[in-house]
Design an enzyme around this catalytic site. Structure first.
Site, PDB file in Angstrom:
ATOM      1  N   HIS A  63      -1.166   9.001  10.020  1.00 46.95           N
ATOM      2  CA  HIS A  63      -0.096   9.711   9.321  1.00 46.95           C
ATOM      3  C   HIS A  63       0.995  10.158  10.293  1.00 46.95           C
ATOM      4  CE1 HIS A  63       0.894  13.219   6.306  1.00 46.95           C
ATOM      5  NE2 HIS A  63       1.874  12.333   6.406  1.00 46.95           N
ATOM      6  N   GLU A  66       2.956   7.242  11.443  1.00 44.78           N
ATOM      7  CA  GLU A  66       3.901   6.795  10.407  1.00 44.78           C
ATOM      8  C   GLU A  66       5.208   7.576  10.512  1.00 44.78           C
ATOM      9  OE1 GLU A  66       5.257   8.358   6.532  1.00 44.78           O
ATOM     10  OE2 GLU A  66       3.074   8.167   6.346  1.00 44.78           O
ATOM     11  N   HIS A  67       5.114   8.885  10.716  1.00 42.58           N
ATOM     12  CA  HIS A  67       6.316   9.703  10.895  1.00 42.58           C
ATOM     13  C   HIS A  67       7.023   9.360  12.206  1.00 42.58           C
ATOM     14  CE1 HIS A  67       5.903  13.195   7.901  1.00 42.58           C
ATOM     15  NE2 HIS A  67       4.904  12.373   7.605  1.00 42.58           N
ATOM     16  N   GLU A 139       6.674  15.937  14.992  1.00 39.61           N
ATOM     17  CA  GLU A 139       6.132  15.344  13.774  1.00 39.61           C
ATOM     18  C   GLU A 139       4.654  15.667  13.570  1.00 39.61           C
ATOM     19  OE1 GLU A 139       8.055  13.834  11.523  1.00 39.61           O
ATOM     20  OE2 GLU A 139       9.727  14.351  12.847  1.00 39.61           O
ATOM     21  N   ARG A 596      -3.608  -1.190 -29.637  1.00 40.32           N
ATOM     22  CA  ARG A 596      -3.703  -2.601 -30.037  1.00 40.32           C
ATOM     23  C   ARG A 596      -2.336  -3.241 -30.253  1.00 40.32           C
ATOM     24  NH1 ARG A 596      -7.475  -0.835 -33.794  1.00 40.32           N
ATOM     25  NH2 ARG A 596      -5.934  -1.154 -35.451  1.00 40.32           N
TER      26      ARG A 596
END
Length: 970
Positions: A63, A66-67, A139, A596
């Site tokens: 995580h 990613e930042h 971050e 349906r």
């Protein structure tokens, strides 16, 4: 011999009619990286690069990475290439996402040059990030110490984001259910990061993780849309030319099966008087399910819990053992998928009963069978969704990428996940031959599957304070172990981080970020074809758009026909239309019929201010869709529910009230900024007040009272529901909106006219509503480790004159001042300003914010920032382009048709839109100063609402926000 292009070999090529694409799978010969290339005529182009990133621990490494990779790269050495892109791009998607076992970096744009710009910045970011130690601190985490004897605190964007995530009971329940289901797998760790473990992450681990995981040999590249397919490979080849194959071990080990079900109890932060528990029962399913099993499991999920009539959901809700369902349902995005279901709002004495009822209901279904009508309805619903691929504003190509990754990430065939015709055909053939397909699936994968975990979340009033105390003790121990010289270095590090955060990027570095020019933008507004029908029983607005054979119908009923005491009942009335049964059909039979024959029918209130009008535009929207041959049945169902919904079913209505209440409570901490914004809007105009009555704190209190009134005076509640139907459902108060191509319209029009003619006749009378007053400064107390801080006012009361430039200014503010002050420096997960040009409402909001008073100070300093701003022509151009991108957001046909009717209801003409767009394109620096002057006037008069822990609010009320009214809402 395989075809080779730019160093890539073509492994497979196949036409996929399900996604209207020619699909090609390539392998990069030197590195082994794979490219899945979908070629079609969709102008909303998508690129993505995905890395398999199983977490080694719960420090949040995937995580935080990613930042971090989006914080400067070799080719683009600025602090925030991501945000610089956002300022001046026409992107329709620009983000990155961390999952339990993968990290995705997708972008999308309708503009070709913009698309190539986005792709280039993202490729450089993932392969050549700068990875400065201060990036990890900003971050991920760092210790903030401003003076040697000052307070020592943990700060970091991900650190505070995950504090917010761990404050949400449902998020915590889903996380704990997964971790206990896979104790010997990477899925047993938290890829997002546990706030207790995030500070264990070292710089060396962070850098090593990138070196190992972010190699092309571990990458899966994806393209989708109408761009040049050969240029895709050319772009990738330029980035991959310096790499050779590496042995990257990111294989996810299979979790060994457990032989006995397990149970665990986990505390969650709650208020002192909270006694409700949450519980889920979760099963691990077989690894790498084939397409037939995947679609069968999707259908089974819908059969069991997809609608209020679904047998498992119905059994749980009708039991009264809890308030609403919870759990992840089916998750096919893991190597070994899971199915999870449970209840929230459960008293302690009912916990075992809930678990027993889940297992007993599943056993009964395998023994007695599933109603064939339920199976048919669920299969049609799942097939409709798969074929329609209606992803709203989320790019369709990105949804397809994520679907392909369900197989591709685990070295499977990405084509297989997108081929729906063969597995659907096989499932239908099995059912036609009398196979007990879904009963057998329940028996094999749930009833007899002992790899099952029950997780109970137990309220703990002392948990939040205990976590804070543990954090303070940890920091105290760190302080005790530091010498004076080391404390001085820590202060120096804090100040250096702040200095870097405050230092602007050099102009030459900013110039490296690719951007469009104003000349690249289209000056004319995008319009939606529309024609008003004549001679119809009620107004009909028709839009000739290609919809692939699907009829989209919107019915708008004027809520101003209702007295204001009825307004809080409107959301529940909307649900009751489809969830209580109608005429001679039970609610189960009605929902089966809807499943349906249609793609779904939903009803909800739409409320907005309208410029120049004191009254709100308030409508109940009833929206339905069906394939063209089923349009007649769609109209028939709509007639039945509008005129014959069973508003007298007390038990069913009670269940809906409890579900609605539980859902609203679950969102308080998960998305607290929305609640704060809803509350603040109610201070300033009728539309805001109505929305608060139907979706804010007032609505929550209404639901709590209503749940008691149902027992005390059901006759009065029922009479009010009947009154809503009597006043609302009339020919004189409805507007119909149809989106469909011309050929289909000729078939549908007579049936629509007959439907409208069958509605009760009569005109409506508009009621006047009287708004309530709210405190100017309000604290909303919840058990949360983070805050949600809002401040708002009405710009028009300052004399501000509406101008299209405000969109560019907001885009710039959100991407610079507020981003840097609230997120980069303050450590909040998000912070931004909003403006509603219809009413003049202007708000500042923060999300998962560790600060409170500092955030309010930053809001008030915005005016000074704008006043003193020296804006280059390049930055101004970016601000305009980014705002145009928001204005021209990509829309699917149904959304275009709906947008057109909303514009009509609000009195927004294409000529006004063109004038507003022209003003935006002509934004100049003086417009920034004009807004600054208005904000200076607004500052001392702004209203404040804060969602935070009780003790945080009390401290703020004593120190600075004297007179703040504090209400405990959870």
């Amino acid at each position: 011999m395989m075809e080779r292009t730019h160093g890539f070999e073509l492994i497979k090529e196949e036409r996929l009619p399900e996604v209207n694409s020619l699909a090609r799978l390539y392998r990069h010969i030197p590195t082994g990286a794979e490219v899945f290339s979908l070629i079609n005529d969709d102008e909303n182009k998508v690129f993505g690069v995905t890395f398999r990133t199983p977490p080694p621990d719960s420090t949040g490494l995937p995580h935080i990475m990613e930042h971090s990779v989006l914080c400067g790269s070799r080719k683009y050495p600025v602090k925030e290439p991501f945000i610089e892109l956002a300022k001046g791009s026409l992107n329709t998607f620009l983000n990155a996402m961390t999952y339990p076992d993968k990290t995705c970096y997708p972008v999308a744009s309708q503009n070709l040059q913009d698309f190539y710009n986005l792709v280039d910045v993202y490729l450089d970011a993932v392969f050549h990030p700068l990875l400065d130690p201060f990036t990890l601190q900003q971050e991920g985490w760092h210790i903030e110490l401003n003076t040697p004897d000052g307070e020592m605190t943990y700060k970091g964007v991900v650190f505070n984001e995950m504090k917010g995530a761990y404050s949400s009971p449902e998020d915590l329940l889903n996380r704990e259910s997964q971790m206990h289901l896979y104790p010997q797998s990477p899925y047993g760790l938290d890829s997002g990061g546990d706030p207790r473990h995030i500070p264990d992450l070292t710089y060396e681990q962070w850098v090593a993780f990138h070196r190992q995981m972010y190699h092309p040999s571990n990458a899966r590249f994806y393209f989708y849309g109408n761009d040049d397919p050969e240029k895709r490979l050319e772009i990738l080849a330029a980035y991959l030319k310096d790499y050779s194959r590496a042995e990257v071990n990111t294989q996810i080990p299979l979790q060994p099966r457990i032989e006995q079900p397990r149970r665990t109890v986990v505390p969650y932060a709650a208020s002192v008087d909270e006694e409700r528990h949450l519980l889920t029962v979760s099963w691990m399913l077989p690894p790498r399910p084939d397409p037939r099993l995947s679609i069968a499991l999707m259908t089974l999920e819908h059969i069991l819990i997809g609608t209020p009539a679904s047998p498992l959901r119905k059994a749980l809700i009708e039991s009264g053992l809890g308030e609403d369902l919870t759990g992840r349902g089916l998750d096919l995005s893991l190597l070994q998928p899971l199915f999870s279901v449970g209840m929230k709002g459960v008293p302690r004495e009912n916990l075992e009963k809930v678990e027993h009822l889940i297992l007993e209901t599943l056993t009964t279904l395998t023994r007695d069978g599933i109603d064939p009508d339920t199976v048919a309805a669920s299969l049609n619903t799942v097939e409709f969704r798969l074929r329609e691929l209606n992803t709203g504003r989320f790019p369709r190509g990105l949804a397809i990428m994520l679907g392909a990754l369900d197989a591709w990430l685990y070295d499977g065939d990405p084509f297989s996940a997108l081929r729906i015709d063969p597995p659907l055909k096989k499932i239908k053939e099995e059912l036609a031959q009398g196979a007990l397909l879904f009963e057998n699936l329940i028996d094999e994968h749930l009833v007899k599957n002992l790899h099952r975990v029950t997780v109970i979340l137990q309220p703990d009033p002392s948990l939040a304070s205990g976590l804070e105390a543990a954090e303070r003790e940890r920091l105290a121990r760190i302080r005790e172990g530091l010498s004076q010289a080391e404390l001085a270095r820590l202060v120096e590090n804090t100040l250096e981080l702040q200095r870097r955060q405050e230092t602007p990027d050099p102009p030459e570095a900013l110039a490296s970020i690719p951007s469009l020019r104003l000349e690249d933008l289209e000056r004319p507004v995008k319009t939606v074809p529309g024609e008003w029908m004549e001679g119809t029983p009620a107004p009909v607005f028709y839009h000739d758009l290609f919809t692939n054979g699907i009829v989209y119908l919107d019915l708008a009923f004027d809520l101003h026909t209702l007295s204001q005491d009825l307004l809080p009942l409107v959301p529940l009335f909307g649900r009751a239309l489809t969830e209580t049964g109608a005429h001679d059909q039970s609610f189960v039979q009605l929902l089966q019929r809807i499943g349906r024959a249609t793609g779904g029918i939903h009803a909800y209130p739409f409320v907005s201010a309208a410029q120049g009008r004191p009254q709100a535009e308030a409508w109940l929207m009833v929206r339905g869709k069906a394939m063209l041959p089923q349009a007649g049945e769609l109209f028939s169902i709509l007639k039945d529910i509008l005129t014959g919904a069973h508003l007298d079913d007390r038990e069913r209505f009670r269940q809906m009230v409890l579900e609605e209440k539980a859902s609203l409570e679950a969102g308080l901490i998960r998305a607290g900024h929305r609640l704060v914004n809803t509350r603040l809007r109610a201070h300033f105009d009728e539309a805001g007040w109505v929305n608060e009555q139907m979706g804010g704190v007032s609505y929550l209190q209404f639901l709590r009272d209503l749940s008691q009134q149902i027992d005390r005076d059901w006759a009065e509640v029922q009479a009010r529901l009947e009154r809503i139907r009597q006043l609302l459902v009339k020919q004189g108060g409805v507007v119909a909106n149809v989106t469909l191509d011309a050929g289909g319209w000729q078939q549908v029009r007579p049936a629509l006219i007959d439907f409208l003619a069958a509605l009760p006749p009569g005109k409506t009378r508009r009621e006047a509503w009287q708004q309530s007053n709210f405190p100017a400064v309000e604290g909303l107390a919840v058990p949360s480790q983070v805050n949600f801080v809002g401040k708002a006012g009405n710009l028009y009361t300052t004399g501000y004159q509406l101008d299209g430039s405000i969109l560019a200014i907001l885009n710039y503010l959100n991407a610079t001042w507020l981003w840097e002050r609230l997120r980069v420096r303050g450590g909040a997960y998000g912070g931004f300003a909003t403006f509603d040009h219809h009413s003049g409402y202007f708000s500042f909001l923060s999300y998962r914010d560790p600060n409170l008073l500092e955030t309010l100070v930053n809001y008030d300093q915005t005016a000074h920032f704008l006043k003193e701003l020296s804006l280059s022509e390049a930055e101004l151009t970016k601000a305009i382009i980014g705002a145009i991108g928001e204005l021209d957001a990509y829309q699917l046909p149904d959304a275009k048709g709906f947008t057109a009717i909303v514009r009509h209801l609000l009195g927004v003409t294409d000529s006004w839109r063109q004038e507003f767009r022209n003003q935006l394109l002509e934004t100049r620096p003086q417009h920034f100063r004009q807004l600054a002057e208005a904000l200076e006037i607004l500052n001392p008069n702004g209203h404040i609402a804060i969602l935070a822990a009780q003790e945080v609010l009390q401290k703020a009320s004593v120190e600075h926000l004297k007179g703040m009214r504090i209400a405990q809402i959870l």
